[in-house]
Scaffold this motif. Structure first.
Motif, short mmCIF file in Angstrom:
data_model
loop_
_atom_site.label_atom_id
_atom_site.label_comp_id
_atom_site.label_asym_id
_atom_site.label_seq_id
_atom_site.Cartn_x
_atom_site.Cartn_y
_atom_site.Cartn_z
N THR A 269 0.84 -1.19 0.00
CA THR A 269 0.00 0.00 0.00
C THR A 269 0.88 1.25 0.00
OG1 THR A 269 -1.61 -1.26 1.27
CG2 THR A 269 -1.90 1.13 1.25
N PRO A 292 -5.71 -5.57 0.93
CA PRO A 292 -6.77 -4.57 1.08
C PRO A 292 -7.02 -4.23 2.55
CG PRO A 292 -7.68 -6.71 0.41
CD PRO A 292 -6.19 -6.83 0.33
N ASP A 293 -7.20 -2.95 2.81
CA ASP A 293 -7.43 -2.48 4.17
C ASP A 293 -8.93 -2.54 4.44
OD1 ASP A 293 -7.63 -1.13 6.54
OD2 ASP A 293 -6.40 0.58 5.92
N CYS A 311 -6.85 4.87 -0.38
CA CYS A 311 -8.04 4.07 -0.04
C CYS A 311 -8.61 4.33 1.36
CB CYS A 311 -7.77 2.57 -0.16
SG CYS A 311 -6.93 2.10 -1.66
N GLU A 314 -12.41 4.72 1.47
CA GLU A 314 -13.22 3.64 0.91
C GLU A 314 -13.47 2.53 1.92
OE1 GLU A 314 -10.80 3.91 -2.47
OE2 GLU A 314 -12.02 5.72 -2.45
N GLY A 316 -13.76 -1.07 3.12
CA GLY A 316 -12.95 -2.21 2.68
C GLY A 316 -13.69 -3.23 1.87
N GLN A 319 -15.82 -1.63 -1.22
CA GLN A 319 -15.10 -0.82 -2.20
C GLN A 319 -13.68 -1.32 -2.49
OE1 GLN A 319 -16.35 2.87 -0.07
NE2 GLN A 319 -16.75 3.63 -2.13
N CYS A 320 -12.88 -1.52 -1.42
CA CYS A 320 -11.46 -1.90 -1.65
C CYS A 320 -11.31 -3.26 -2.33
CB CYS A 320 -10.67 -1.90 -0.35
SG CYS A 320 -10.54 -0.26 0.36
N CYS A 323 -12.23 -3.12 -5.99
CA CYS A 323 -11.26 -2.28 -6.69
C CYS A 323 -9.95 -3.03 -6.90
CB CYS A 323 -11.04 -1.00 -5.88
SG CYS A 323 -9.65 -0.01 -6.41
#
Ligand code: SAH
Ligand code: SF4
Length: 350
Positions: A269, A292-293, A311, A314, A316, A319-320, A323
């Motif tokens: 990240t 992803p967070d 991010c 957003e 998690g 959305q994350c 994405c």
């Protein structure tokens, strides 16, 4: 044949690289050649799958005072938070429901979360969801680590940060590299899959230091190596430092892939935060993991280790993850469907 080609040819035959080889690769001017070679090794040894690890940053309290990090206890400007056990479990539930096969529980060094409490949370996550659990809560006693292992934790992430012992003690007051390495050995002994890693662009670091970072991880037989740029944070003593750049970070990553062919390497990240295509570039140069967070939005904004983290607005799971899945697909890769265990634990089931 160039020096770079000669070294890679030798490694291809199974030879172990020397420190001089690693320095030579890190300072080689044939970047494109190195990058495509690293990509080929990744494909040959690990395939096209990219493993997702959903990270829950459950507390930003920290008793340590690392000079580079925004969570350091001396940073009075940071609003502190702790998620409750229920919030952590709810977030893990959402991650598992979204298809994640690994949940990473990360925090500052926060003694409020005793090993007993952490173990309880780990045990519930393991019992309820079909996921691997990675813990990343810093320096603890061997007894603490044992409790977490017995509760079912699979992996532990403890970056060595830098292999230069003097730089290490300067940047992490009151601690030594030797002690950090001792902990990594304990964790391995206890049966954890271990993850280490280093920052690129720390003040006073050079190609030799970075080569030693890679050599150390080879010696420790780490199953994951998190390699990302150091990003100066204005709320820390290193506010005016230069920080790591994209080109050097990608080169260290590619050389790490060449030297550690089976090790999981995340497209960090942090790299995505200093360049909009940072993670995609990393995936094309040896990386095979993205994290992803999934921390709830209200908290993740406060987990401000470094500035301009991507991010953070957003959510998690909704959305994350979509994405990042799209990012992986656009890189011509697929999202891993298994636990993505380390190379020494491939056969293991959680
Ligand atoms: N407290 C735990 C885990 C949280 S810190 C620990 O220290 O192990 C997670 C990681 O953030 C650290 O391992 C470090 O490599 C990274 N980090 C800290 N400050 C950073 C900065 N300014 N830029 C980039 N990465 C940073
Ligand atoms: Fe605390 Fe980890 Fe940040 Fe150091 S790097 S201040 S231990 S959160």
């Amino acid at each position: 044949m160039t020096a770079t080609q000669e070294i890679l040819g030798r490694l291809e035959t199974g030879a172990r690289p020397s420190r001089d080889d690693v320095v030579a690769l890190l300072t080689s001017s044939e970047e494109q050649f190195l990058f495509s070679y690293a990509d080929k090794i990744r494909e040959r040894c690990l395939g096209d799958e990219v493993h997702l690890r959903g990270i829950i940053e459950f507390s930003n309290y920290c008793v340590k005072n690392c000079l580079y990090c925004g969570l350091r206890r001396g940073n009075r400007r940071l609003v502190r938070y702790r998620m409750t056990a229920d919030e952590i479990l709810e977030t893990a539930a959402e991650g598992a429901a979204a298809g994640l096969k690994t949940i990473v529980l990360q925090s500052g060094e926060d003694p409020h979360f005793t090993a007993k409490e952490l173990s309880r949370i780990i045990a519930v996550v393991k019992e309820r969801y079909d996921v691997a659990v990675t813990v990343s809560v810093g320096d603890r006693t061997k007894r603490d680590y044992r409790l977490m292992k017995e509760a079912g934790a699979d992996r532990y992430l403890l970056k060595h940060e830098t292999s230069d012992p003097e730089l290490f003690s300067r940047l992490r007051p009151g601690t030594t590299l030797q002690d950090r390495i001792k902990r990594l050995r304990w964790l391995k002994e206890l049966g954890f899959q271990i993850g280490s890693g280093n920052m690129v662009g720390l003040p006073g670091q050079d190609a030799e230091t970075l080569a030693d970072d890679i050599m150390l991880m080879q010696e420790l037989e780490v199953e994951m190596a998190g390699i990302g740029p150091f990003i100066p944070n204005s709320d820390t003593p290193l506010a005016r430092a230069q920080g790591g750049d994209v080109a050097t970070t990608l080169k260290v990553l590619a050389v790490a892939r060449i030297v550690l062919p089976n090790t999981h390497l995340p497209a960090t990240t942090a790299l995505g935060s200093i360049h909009p295509e940072g993670r995609q570039m990393a995936l094309a140069r040896g990386a095979n993991v993205v994290m992803p967070d999934i921390t709830p939005v209200g908290y993740k904004k406060l987990y401000r280790i470094y500035p301009n983290k991507i991010c953070i607005d957003e959510e998690g799971t909704t959305q994350c993850i979509p994405c990042i899945s799209a990012l992986i697909a656009s890189s011509g890769r697929s999202v891993g469907t298994g636990y993505g265990h380390g190379w020494m634990h491939q056969q293991r089931r959680t």
